[in-house]
Write an enzyme that holds these catalytic residues in place. Structure first.
Site, PDB file in Angstrom:
ATOM      1  N   LYS A  83       0.866  -1.183   0.000  1.00 31.73           N
ATOM      2  CA  LYS A  83       0.000   0.000   0.000  1.00 31.73           C
ATOM      3  C   LYS A  83       0.903   1.234   0.000  1.00 31.73           C
ATOM      4  O   LYS A  83       1.982   1.225   0.612  1.00 31.73           O
ATOM      5  CB  LYS A  83      -0.899  -0.039   1.246  1.00 31.73           C
ATOM      6  CG  LYS A  83      -1.967   1.051   1.290  1.00 31.73           C
ATOM      7  CD  LYS A  83      -2.896   0.824   2.471  1.00 31.73           C
ATOM      8  CE  LYS A  83      -3.960   1.906   2.605  1.00 31.73           C
ATOM      9  NZ  LYS A  83      -4.861   1.653   3.742  1.00 31.73           N
ATOM     10  N   SER A 158      -9.772   1.885   2.758  1.00 27.90           N
ATOM     11  CA  SER A 158      -8.848   2.650   1.948  1.00 27.90           C
ATOM     12  C   SER A 158      -7.828   1.794   1.186  1.00 27.90           C
ATOM     13  O   SER A 158      -7.216   2.279   0.249  1.00 27.90           O
ATOM     14  CB  SER A 158      -8.096   3.650   2.827  1.00 27.90           C
ATOM     15  OG  SER A 158      -7.318   2.978   3.791  1.00 27.90           O
ATOM     16  N   SER A 182     -10.055  -0.673   6.871  1.00 22.44           N
ATOM     17  CA  SER A 182      -9.498  -0.488   5.527  1.00 22.44           C
ATOM     18  C   SER A 182      -8.855  -1.703   4.869  1.00 22.44           C
ATOM     19  O   SER A 182      -8.526  -1.644   3.692  1.00 22.44           O
ATOM     20  CB  SER A 182      -8.484   0.646   5.539  1.00 22.44           C
ATOM     21  OG  SER A 182      -9.177   1.856   5.448  1.00 22.44           O
TER      22      SER A 182
HETATM   23  N1  GLN Z   1     -13.229   4.055   6.447  1.00 23.82           N
HETATM   24  C1  GLN Z   1     -12.527   4.382   7.643  1.00 23.82           C
HETATM   25  C2  GLN Z   1     -12.089   5.815   7.584  1.00 23.82           C
HETATM   26  O1  GLN Z   1     -12.309   6.438   6.603  1.00 23.82           O
HETATM   27  C3  GLN Z   1     -11.375   3.431   7.858  1.00 23.82           C
HETATM   28  C4  GLN Z   1     -10.111   3.859   7.217  1.00 23.82           C
HETATM   29  C5  GLN Z   1      -8.953   2.947   7.528  1.00 23.82           C
HETATM   30  O2  GLN Z   1      -9.113   1.886   8.115  1.00 23.82           O
HETATM   31  N2  GLN Z   1      -7.769   3.396   7.160  1.00 23.82           N
HETATM   32  O3  GLN Z   1     -11.522   6.331   8.502  1.00 23.82           O
END
Ligand code: GLN
Length: 487
Positions: A83, A158, A182
């Site tokens: 990532k 994400s 994410s």
């Molecule tokens: N969707 C969540 C957020 O926007 C989780 C993001 C993540 O786990 N990095 O914060």
């Protein structure tokens, strides 16, 4: 030869037995990336030459004599994507943000160092929501990634690039990060299996911080065995990250095939309300029935503070983000936009460098931390977080694992939620509590609704990744193989 259809574990065995070289494997995946990238949009940057160079070196070292210099052979020669918020030395690492668009890692993250020591070539950096904030990959400032199962839909986020890359079979395995879901949510939306380890299991050294008390690096792949292998490589104490635990890493492959007879599974009643989508519920119910057939016992448990999870998570994660992202100011880090005077330089660099969602989080974070509101928001949220953690501790005293849905919906259409942040946040209902409690969880594909994949979430006690791998692996055997889309 269609190596791309194989799992990372199968490829690793083939390289070990010299049926194929790491160079051949890496070349095949690079070709596939080049032919599909325009369609799926999963990479922030691709390391064509560098990955081949590493692969050739590992091939040269693929004999008894030299291989002992490597830590283990679990994924020797198998290319992996990182990532884009995980640093690797000399490679672009942008968190899919304009503020870091030219930034190259100045050192290897601990996970990268460990992958290199295990002979794993790095094939590229996976697209993501900017600074890992989002659930659809639409917050990437580079491009939105697509879901390989339906190109007009999101892959989740994400770690959407990592998930879509695996589902499109452009890489056999990828690292992601999970602050509030994410890894697990994109895994569910793309039919891949993804693990968010226990907080403190994997070093965060070299990971661009979002919510430091919640962030963990984990992985996505086509099989649980693949995850077990990569987690064996990257887990464990690291003196460069004081939050890593000095807890021994068990042999994950050894427990994969343990019998599930007598396994106690808890179904939290707050996760199975009237509101749960009927089709999703059907998939989850079927998975529960399959696990019962394997010998598991099922009982209801309660996680009463679930209703506060979303608001608590968005206060805590935004507060931590506001503080972590203060370093991107055009001086310490980030593209500098103006040299007029210091005030203008900060303002311009940050307002032009960050996208709208990141700015929204920074504003929420600074608001909840400001002196007049600290007690009402941040302090209160920290207290509720403790209660949420206690919910899980109590439930996990009664059962071995907790089983829940991962996402309230299947992959949604691009553009559908992007103008309504609250709608987007509500999609995190089943995943954020796990990060606040710090326990590990895995998302494993369980079925389909209208041709779109649906995952189930297995949540374990602290440092019981071994049990999660075991249950997930046995479940996969009962479920049968997934045919990934032809693209
Ligand atoms: N969707 C969540 C957020 O926007 C989780 C993001 C993540 O786990 N990095 O914060």
């Amino acid at each position: 030869m269609s190596l791309y259809r194989k799992t990372a574990s199968e490829i690793a065995e083939m390289i070990k037995n010299k049926e194929v070289t790491s160079e051949e494997v890496t070349r095949e995946f690079l070709q596939r990336i080049d032919s599909l990238e325009d369609k799926i949009g999963v990479f922030s940057s691709i390391l064509h030459e560098k990955s081949l160079e590493s692969a050739k070196k590992y091939d040269n070292d693929n004999n008894e004599d030299k291989r002992k210099d490597y830590d283990n052979k679990l994924l020797f020669g198998v290319p992996v994507a990182l990532k884009d918020n995980i640093l690797s030395k000399g490679d672009l690492t942008t968190a899919s943000s304009q503020i870091l668009k030219n930034y190259e890692g100045v050192y290897d993250a601990t996970v990268v160092e460990r992958l290199k020591k295990a002979g794993v070539p790095i094939i590229g950096k996976a697209n993501m929501d900017e600074f890992a904030m989002g659930s659809s990959n639409e917050n990437s400032s580079i491009k939105p990634a697509s879901n390989p199962w339906a190109l007009d839909r999101v892959p989740g986020g994400s770690s959407g690039g990592s998930a879509a890359a695996v589902a499109a079979q452009m890489v056999p395995i990828a690292l992601g990060t999970d602050t509030g879901g994410s890894i697990r949510q994109p895994a569910s939306l793309t039919g891949t299996v993804g693990i968010k380890p226990t907080y403190g299991r994997v070093s965060r050294y070299g990971l661009m911080a979002f919510g430091s008390s919640l962030d963990q690096i984990g992985a996505l792949a086509k099989s649980t065995e693949d995850l077990a292998r990569i987690m064996q490589i990257i887990s464990g104490h690291d003196e460069k990250d004081p939050t890593t635990a000095e807890v021994e890493v068990p042999d994950y492959l050894k427990s994969l095939n343990n019998d599930l007879k007598g396994l106690k599974i808890g179904l939290p009643k707050e996760y199975f309300t009237e509101d749960l989508d009927k089709d999703i519920k059907e998939v989850v119910d079927k998975a529960v029935a399959q696990l019962k057939e394997l010998g598991a016992e099922v009982k209801e448990v309660s996680l009463p503070y679930t209703k506060y999870a979303i608001s608590t998570y968005y206060i805590i994660s935004s507060a931590e983000a506001a503080s972590n992202l203060s370093r991107y100011d055009g001086v310490r880090y980030g593209v500098r936009k103006s040299d007029e005077n210091i005030e203008e330089m900060y303002v311009k660099s940050r307002s032009e460098g960050f996208g709208p969602e990141v700015k929204r989080r920074i504003m929420i974070g600074n608001y909840v931390l400001s002196s007049g509101f600290y007690d009402a928001y941040y302090k209160k949220a920290s207290q509720v977080r403790r209660l949420i953690k206690e919910d899980f501790e109590k439930a996990l005293n009664e059962v071995d694992i907790i089983l829940t849905p991962v996402s309230p919906t299947t992959a949604f259409k691009k553009g559908e939620k992007v103008t309504d942040p609250v709608q987007m946040y509500l999609g995190d209902i089943f995943t954020v509590s796990i990060n606040m409690a710090g326990v590990p969880a895995i998302s494993v594909p369980a079925g389909f609704v209208n041709g779109l994949p649906v995952g189930i979430q297995l949540i374990g006690n602290y440092f019981r990744e071994d049990l999660l791998f075991n249950v997930s692996h046995k479940f996969e055997e009962a479920r049968g193989k997934i045919e990934y889309p032809e693209l």
